[in-house]
Design a protein around this motif. Sequence first.
Motif, mmCIF file in Angstrom:
data_model
loop_
_atom_site.group_PDB
_atom_site.id
_atom_site.type_symbol
_atom_site.label_atom_id
_atom_site.label_comp_id
_atom_site.label_asym_id
_atom_site.label_seq_id
_atom_site.Cartn_x
_atom_site.Cartn_y
_atom_site.Cartn_z
ATOM 1 N N SER A 20 0.717 3.884 -3.073
ATOM 2 C CA SER A 20 0.340 5.287 -2.868
ATOM 3 C C SER A 20 1.494 6.213 -3.240
ATOM 4 O O SER A 20 1.269 7.312 -3.756
ATOM 5 N N LEU A 79 0.822 -1.215 0.000
ATOM 6 C CA LEU A 79 0.000 0.000 0.000
ATOM 7 C C LEU A 79 0.854 1.262 0.000
ATOM 8 O O LEU A 79 0.528 2.240 -0.686
ATOM 9 N N ASN A 89 7.297 12.353 -2.356
ATOM 10 C CA ASN A 89 6.691 11.020 -2.432
ATOM 11 C C ASN A 89 7.741 9.919 -2.322
ATOM 12 O O ASN A 89 7.485 8.886 -1.706
ATOM 13 N N SER A 100 1.508 6.493 -6.960
ATOM 14 C CA SER A 100 0.408 7.374 -7.363
ATOM 15 C C SER A 100 0.803 8.837 -7.177
ATOM 16 O O SER A 100 0.517 9.683 -8.037
ATOM 17 N N GLY A 101 1.466 9.133 -6.069
ATOM 18 C CA GLY A 101 1.928 10.500 -5.829
ATOM 19 C C GLY A 101 2.994 10.927 -6.813
ATOM 20 O O GLY A 101 3.027 12.082 -7.248
#
Length: 97
Positions: A33, A29, A59, A36-37
């Motif tokens: 994430s 996860l 990120n 994605s950032g």
Amino acid sequence: MFEFRDLFQWDRFITPTIIKIFYWLVIALIVLSGLSGISSGLAAMAVSPFGGFITILLNIAGILVGIVFSRIAAECILIVFRINEHLGAIRDQGAKR
């Protein structure tokens, strides 16, 4: 490894076995994430190159910090169970005397 019947008996803890699965799920996860950032940072570079670059760096740092802290949290949980095992061994040694 634990058996299905261990879920209904309280003789043995199953958390030390399951914590490794949760650790890898948390790592997945965190990486997803972070990726994605990073992709949103790449998209933001079209509008503001400096802002997008800072977003990407933050990120990447977030991924690294998240991995380290999730490992620390998992180890803290495992330490509690190890302390319990060692205290049980000490208790058993005292009962033999």
